[in-house]
Design an enzyme around this catalytic site. Structure first.
Site, PDB file in Angstrom:
ATOM      1  N   TYR A 109       0.847  -1.186   0.000  1.00 27.09           N
ATOM      2  CA  TYR A 109       0.000   0.000   0.000  1.00 27.09           C
ATOM      3  C   TYR A 109       0.885   1.240   0.000  1.00 27.09           C
ATOM      4  O   TYR A 109       2.013   1.189  -0.465  1.00 27.09           O
ATOM      5  CB  TYR A 109      -1.039  -0.049   1.147  1.00 27.09           C
ATOM      6  CG  TYR A 109      -2.217   0.746   0.709  1.00 27.09           C
ATOM      7  CD1 TYR A 109      -3.023   0.316  -0.354  1.00 27.09           C
ATOM      8  CD2 TYR A 109      -2.476   1.991   1.246  1.00 27.09           C
ATOM      9  CE1 TYR A 109      -4.036   1.101  -0.859  1.00 27.09           C
ATOM     10  CE2 TYR A 109      -3.501   2.786   0.745  1.00 27.09           C
ATOM     11  CZ  TYR A 109      -4.273   2.334  -0.301  1.00 27.09           C
ATOM     12  OH  TYR A 109      -5.267   3.126  -0.815  1.00 27.09           O
ATOM     13  N   ARG A 161      -8.572  10.258  -8.614  1.00 30.60           N
ATOM     14  CA  ARG A 161      -7.696  10.936  -7.634  1.00 30.60           C
ATOM     15  C   ARG A 161      -6.954   9.872  -6.838  1.00 30.60           C
ATOM     16  O   ARG A 161      -7.314   9.546  -5.718  1.00 30.60           O
ATOM     17  CB  ARG A 161      -8.552  11.837  -6.724  1.00 30.60           C
ATOM     18  CG  ARG A 161      -7.760  12.930  -6.049  1.00 30.60           C
ATOM     19  CD  ARG A 161      -7.827  12.828  -4.540  1.00 30.60           C
ATOM     20  NE  ARG A 161      -7.330  11.554  -4.058  1.00 30.60           N
ATOM     21  CZ  ARG A 161      -7.600  11.033  -2.867  1.00 30.60           C
ATOM     22  NH1 ARG A 161      -8.406  11.633  -2.047  1.00 30.60           N
ATOM     23  NH2 ARG A 161      -7.080   9.869  -2.479  1.00 30.60           N
ATOM     24  N   LYS A 179      -6.139  -2.210  -0.941  1.00 30.99           N
ATOM     25  CA  LYS A 179      -7.059  -1.985   0.187  1.00 30.99           C
ATOM     26  C   LYS A 179      -7.704  -3.299   0.630  1.00 30.99           C
ATOM     27  O   LYS A 179      -7.870  -3.558   1.821  1.00 30.99           O
ATOM     28  CB  LYS A 179      -8.153  -0.995  -0.225  1.00 30.99           C
ATOM     29  CG  LYS A 179      -7.646   0.429  -0.267  1.00 30.99           C
ATOM     30  CD  LYS A 179      -8.130   1.226   0.920  1.00 30.99           C
ATOM     31  CE  LYS A 179      -7.227   2.393   1.197  1.00 30.99           C
ATOM     32  NZ  LYS A 179      -7.832   3.524   1.861  1.00 30.99           N
ATOM     33  N   GLU A 250     -13.466   4.524  -3.359  1.00 29.70           N
ATOM     34  CA  GLU A 250     -12.066   4.809  -3.054  1.00 29.70           C
ATOM     35  C   GLU A 250     -11.424   5.656  -4.153  1.00 29.70           C
ATOM     36  O   GLU A 250     -11.500   5.306  -5.325  1.00 29.70           O
ATOM     37  CB  GLU A 250     -11.334   3.454  -2.951  1.00 29.70           C
ATOM     38  CG  GLU A 250      -9.947   3.533  -2.420  1.00 29.70           C
ATOM     39  CD  GLU A 250      -9.902   3.914  -0.945  1.00 29.70           C
ATOM     40  OE1 GLU A 250     -10.756   3.475  -0.166  1.00 29.70           O
ATOM     41  OE2 GLU A 250      -9.001   4.675  -0.590  1.00 29.70           O
ATOM     42  N   ASP A 251     -10.795   6.745  -3.769  1.00 29.57           N
ATOM     43  CA  ASP A 251     -10.012   7.566  -4.687  1.00 29.57           C
ATOM     44  C   ASP A 251     -10.785   8.040  -5.919  1.00 29.57           C
ATOM     45  O   ASP A 251     -10.272   8.018  -7.048  1.00 29.57           O
ATOM     46  CB  ASP A 251      -8.713   6.837  -5.081  1.00 29.57           C
ATOM     47  CG  ASP A 251      -7.693   6.879  -3.930  1.00 29.57           C
ATOM     48  OD1 ASP A 251      -8.063   7.353  -2.837  1.00 29.57           O
ATOM     49  OD2 ASP A 251      -6.551   6.449  -4.115  1.00 29.57           O
ATOM     50  N   ASP A 274     -12.071   7.748   1.741  1.00 32.15           N
ATOM     51  CA  ASP A 274     -11.300   9.000   1.726  1.00 32.15           C
ATOM     52  C   ASP A 274     -11.972  10.069   2.572  1.00 32.15           C
ATOM     53  O   ASP A 274     -11.312  10.919   3.155  1.00 32.15           O
ATOM     54  CB  ASP A 274     -11.135   9.504   0.290  1.00 32.15           C
ATOM     55  CG  ASP A 274     -10.510   8.440  -0.573  1.00 32.15           C
ATOM     56  OD1 ASP A 274      -9.382   8.056  -0.293  1.00 32.15           O
ATOM     57  OD2 ASP A 274     -11.180   7.955  -1.510  1.00 32.15           O
ATOM     58  N   ASN A 414      -0.559  11.946   1.021  1.00 30.91           N
ATOM     59  CA  ASN A 414       0.135  10.759   0.509  1.00 30.91           C
ATOM     60  C   ASN A 414       0.433  10.937  -0.975  1.00 30.91           C
ATOM     61  O   ASN A 414      -0.271  11.685  -1.647  1.00 30.91           O
ATOM     62  CB  ASN A 414      -0.747   9.525   0.673  1.00 30.91           C
ATOM     63  CG  ASN A 414      -0.960   9.179   2.126  1.00 30.91           C
ATOM     64  OD1 ASN A 414      -0.061   9.243   2.936  1.00 30.91           O
ATOM     65  ND2 ASN A 414      -2.186   8.806   2.450  1.00 30.91           N
TER      66      ASN A 414
HETATM   67  P1  NAD Z   1      -9.164  16.477  -2.588  1.00 38.55           P
HETATM   68  O1  NAD Z   1      -8.757  16.641  -3.995  1.00 38.55           O
HETATM   69  O2  NAD Z   1     -10.592  16.199  -2.295  1.00 38.55           O
HETATM   70  O3  NAD Z   1      -8.775  17.823  -1.783  1.00 38.55           O
HETATM   71  C1  NAD Z   1      -7.565  18.498  -1.905  1.00 38.55           C
HETATM   72  C2  NAD Z   1      -7.757  19.893  -1.318  1.00 38.55           C
HETATM   73  O4  NAD Z   1      -6.484  20.529  -1.301  1.00 38.55           O
HETATM   74  C3  NAD Z   1      -8.701  20.787  -2.099  1.00 38.55           C
HETATM   75  O5  NAD Z   1      -9.541  21.481  -1.214  1.00 38.55           O
HETATM   76  C4  NAD Z   1      -7.771  21.790  -2.762  1.00 38.55           C
HETATM   77  O6  NAD Z   1      -8.370  23.059  -2.929  1.00 38.55           O
HETATM   78  C5  NAD Z   1      -6.660  21.852  -1.743  1.00 38.55           C
HETATM   79  N1  NAD Z   1      -5.432  22.380  -2.319  1.00 38.55           N
HETATM   80  C6  NAD Z   1      -4.866  22.074  -3.497  1.00 38.55           C
HETATM   81  N2  NAD Z   1      -3.787  22.841  -3.680  1.00 38.55           N
HETATM   82  C7  NAD Z   1      -3.661  23.620  -2.602  1.00 38.55           C
HETATM   83  C8  NAD Z   1      -2.754  24.619  -2.212  1.00 38.55           C
HETATM   84  N3  NAD Z   1      -1.722  24.942  -2.980  1.00 38.55           N
HETATM   85  N4  NAD Z   1      -2.940  25.218  -1.019  1.00 38.55           N
HETATM   86  C9  NAD Z   1      -3.963  24.878  -0.242  1.00 38.55           C
HETATM   87  N5  NAD Z   1      -4.860  23.933  -0.548  1.00 38.55           N
HETATM   88  C10 NAD Z   1      -4.709  23.335  -1.725  1.00 38.55           C
HETATM   89  O7  NAD Z   1      -8.232  15.384  -1.973  1.00 38.55           O
HETATM   90  P2  NAD Z   1      -8.409  14.597  -0.580  1.00 38.55           P
HETATM   91  O8  NAD Z   1      -9.135  13.329  -0.794  1.00 38.55           O
HETATM   92  O9  NAD Z   1      -8.950  15.518   0.430  1.00 38.55           O
HETATM   93  O10 NAD Z   1      -6.895  14.193  -0.258  1.00 38.55           O
HETATM   94  C11 NAD Z   1      -5.928  15.184  -0.006  1.00 38.55           C
HETATM   95  C12 NAD Z   1      -4.643  14.513   0.444  1.00 38.55           C
HETATM   96  O11 NAD Z   1      -4.869  13.836   1.670  1.00 38.55           O
HETATM   97  C13 NAD Z   1      -4.073  13.484  -0.525  1.00 38.55           C
HETATM   98  O12 NAD Z   1      -2.689  13.641  -0.619  1.00 38.55           O
HETATM   99  C14 NAD Z   1      -4.378  12.164   0.130  1.00 38.55           C
HETATM  100  O13 NAD Z   1      -3.411  11.200  -0.156  1.00 38.55           O
HETATM  101  C15 NAD Z   1      -4.335  12.536   1.588  1.00 38.55           C
HETATM  102  N6  NAD Z   1      -5.116  11.607   2.409  1.00 38.55           N
HETATM  103  C16 NAD Z   1      -4.492  11.054   3.480  1.00 38.55           C
HETATM  104  C17 NAD Z   1      -5.159  10.151   4.272  1.00 38.55           C
HETATM  105  C18 NAD Z   1      -4.471   9.573   5.468  1.00 38.55           C
HETATM  106  O14 NAD Z   1      -3.351   9.831   5.673  1.00 38.55           O
HETATM  107  N7  NAD Z   1      -5.105   8.805   6.300  1.00 38.55           N
HETATM  108  C19 NAD Z   1      -6.445   9.788   3.942  1.00 38.55           C
HETATM  109  C20 NAD Z   1      -7.069  10.373   2.833  1.00 38.55           C
HETATM  110  C21 NAD Z   1      -6.382  11.295   2.076  1.00 38.55           C
END
Ligand code: NAD
Length: 557
Positions: A109, A161, A179, A250-251, A274, A414
């Site tokens: 993963y 995504r 997953k 997912e994603d 997510d 991530n």
């Molecule tokens: P998403 O696309 O729904 O949201 C991303 C957000 O980031 C959006 O609101 C966007 O406007 C914002 N963004 C983009 N560029 C930016 C910038 N320069 N400055 C400020 N904000 C900015 O994606 P998501 O599902 O919310 O995932 C976001 C991240 O979180 C990913 O990298 C994902 O891998 C990570 N994530 C981690 C976990 C975990 O660690 N448990 C779980 C889910 C997602």
């Protein structure tokens, strides 16, 4: 075939009188034991000559496979090796994954799965899971029936995504496969019931569209009504072909993720990891961090970087938890502040806000820069979910650290390359005072004579266990209250020895034990809230345990 609504380990479904013989048995990854087949089995199941003569017990096979794995240099080569093992002998694969989770999970993963998805087209060996193409519209039921096993759990992506890597189209298949492997390893959901699905509605990734070796349909993404109609047919087809099957989204891209969850959450047994799984694991981290700082959850001010699925999902569940502590909904929402790509989320900002952001647009002057927002809002916690690598730079972290005795820093994006800051940076810039968690694993950090084993805010603590609880109780739907109780149960499992080394999560080595506790709490809630018509077992914990898959060989003869 067992009743489709009953979750039982499928020994009878795969073994017994239907047990294949000879090469067919060896080629069945769920039943194959390789060199561990006994003399009696070799004699009576037509295996003589098809295997080398010497018999090896599973412990020896584990040693050999681990040796082969560790000899590989690159993580991607290790991923390919493990995928091959999973294709050949799932029991051995899960034995290794379960017993060596901390070593092997990052290989199957995040972070390695990110690389594996990027290169999925070239490392693709044998099919695993189902690809559903937009061209299959009108025919989805038929395609679902091509799957040779009875699915009770589907993880589905449309590849838009993938982690923080963006639109990878059909290459996203690595995600549902990974997953589901974690479901089996961490919560004992039998792999027989698990079906990975990738929906190929095209991709807007120009590089893939230009790549002659891209494995998906080389077309732009289908969107709007056509997409919604396709997904409707898919969700309905799943209900028909696999009634009661748990569906994990997912994603998916931001818009479709929220839309699918809104449309189907009260109708079918589904959730979005997510949004809801992330929310639960992050909330658990916040609960244990505030226990360490000796403050109430409702007294926090959280500043998020990124207002997407993860960020607003966390804020919504945090709101529910803070309301349990007595805050009104409006006051609970005011604990959560966001900076997105346009700056601080405030009322009257000028852009049209999607519904998931609206509750968090507060009265405040507009601020563009995150460090300035930290200085102005004075948060107790900053959470990075933006996919923006190194966005928590030295200025941000030092500004924050100057305001808080024990700053809470969750850098959740991530894979590792996208993390807002590294564990080492966080400890260095806060002089070792921070409570840190990350999305992808970081090595231990030595700082000022102390060793910090940083905690991974990994959804794996939540989704397999919630899924197991839902499957065992046969809950009709998956509710936010399940994710809330999962977070509280997970936080309660954090021990003093975890806190001592800087962890806000229990050690991964205890994950099966922790998963059972969460699954039991979720199942109990399903009965309490009347979400199931199944008679309540006298001992839910015993029931959960009895239905878990363990990677041990069955004796066939
Ligand atoms: P998403 O696309 O729904 O949201 C991303 C957000 O980031 C959006 O609101 C966007 O406007 C914002 N963004 C983009 N560029 C930016 C910038 N320069 N400055 C400020 N904000 C900015 O994606 P998501 O599902 O919310 O995932 C976001 C991240 O979180 C990913 O990298 C994902 O891998 C990570 N994530 C981690 C976990 C975990 O660690 N448990 C779980 C889910 C997602």
């Amino acid at each position: 075939m067992p009743n489709s609504r009953t979750y039982v380990p499928p020994i009878s479904a795969t073994g017994g009188s239907h047990l294949p013989r000879g090469a067919a048995l060896i080629n069945n990854s769920l039943l194959n034991k390789g060199t561990a087949f006994t003399d009696a089995e070799r004699d009576s199941l037509g295996l003589r000559g098809l295997l080398p003569p010497r018999i090896f017990p599973m412990e020896e096979q584990v040693k050999r496979a681990l040796g082969n794995l560790r000899r590989k240099g690159e993580p991607l080569d290790k991923y390919i090796f493990l995928a091959g093992l999973q294709q050949r002998n799932e029991t051995l694969f899960y034995r290794i994954l379960t017993d060596h989770l901390e070593e092997v999970m990052p290989l199957i993963y995040t972070p390695t799965v990110g690389q594996a998805c990027l290169e999925y087209g070239s490392i693709y060996r044998r099919p695993r899971g189902l690809f559903l193409s937009i061209e299959d519209r009108g025919n989805i039921r038929e395609v679902l029936r091509h799957w040779p096993q009875h699915a009770r759990l589907i993880v589905v992506t449309d590849g838009e995504r993938i982690l923080g890597l963006g639109d990878l189209g059909a290459l996203g298949m690595g995600i549902p496969i990974g997953k589901l492997a974690l479901y089996s390893a961490c919560a004992g959901v039998h792999p027989y019931y698990c079906l990975p699905i990738t929906i190929d509605v095209g991709t807007d990734n120009e590089k893939l569209l230009q790549d002659p070796l891209y494995i998906g349909a080389p077309r732009k993404r289908v969107r709007g009504e056509e997409y919604d109609a396709f997904m409707k047919e898919f969700v309905e087809a799943v209900q028909d072909v696999y009634p009661g099957c748990l569906l994990q989204f997912e994603d998916f891209g931001n818009h479709n993720a929220f839309n699918l969850l809104r449309t189907y959450r009260d109708k079918v047994c589904c959730f979005n990891d997510d949004i809801q799984g992330t929310a639960s694991v992050a909330l658990a981290g916040l609960i244990s961090a505030t226990r360490i700082t000796g403050t109430k959850l409702s007294a926090q001010k959280i500043l998020f970087l990124g207002a997407g699925e993860a960020g607003t999902g966390i804020a919504d569940l945090f709101t529910a938890a803070a309301m349990q502590e007595g805050l009104s909904e409006a006051d609970a929402r005011k604990c959560c502040w966001f900076v997105d790509s346009k700056g601080l989320l405030v009322k009257g900002r000028g852009d049209k806000l999607p519904s998931h952001k609206e509750p968090y647009a507060h009265d405040h002057p507009q601020i563009k820069d995150f460090a300035e927002a930290v200085a102005a809002i004075k948060p107790t916690a900053i959470i990075g979910v933006s996919g923006q690598a190194r966005a928590f730079d030295e200025k941000v972290v030092r500004t924050f650290a100057a305001q808080q005795k024990q700053p809470i820093i969750f850098s959740l994006s991530n894979p590792t390359s996208k993390s807002e800051c590294t564990a080492e940076e966080a400890y260095k810039w806060t002089e070792g005072r921070c409570l840190f968690a990350s999305g992808s694993p970081f090595p231990a950090v030595d700082f000022n004579g102390k060793r910090y084993q940083t905690g991974q805010g990994n959804n794996v603590y939540i989704f397999p266990a919630v899924g197991l609880g839902v499957m065992v109780s046969q809950a009709r739907i998956v509710t936010d209250s399940m994710f809330l109780i999962a977070a509280q149960t997970l936080a309660a499992e954090v021990r003093p020895e975890d806190v001592e080394v800087g962890r806000v999560y229990p050690s991964l080595s205890r994950i099966r034990e922790v998963s059972i506790k969460i699954a039991v709490a979720v199942a109990e809630l399903a009965w309490k809230e009347g979400l199931t018509s199944l008679p309540r077992p006298a001992d839910i914990a015993a029931d959960v345990r009895s239905k878990m898959f363990s990677p041990v060989y069955q004796t066939y003869v």
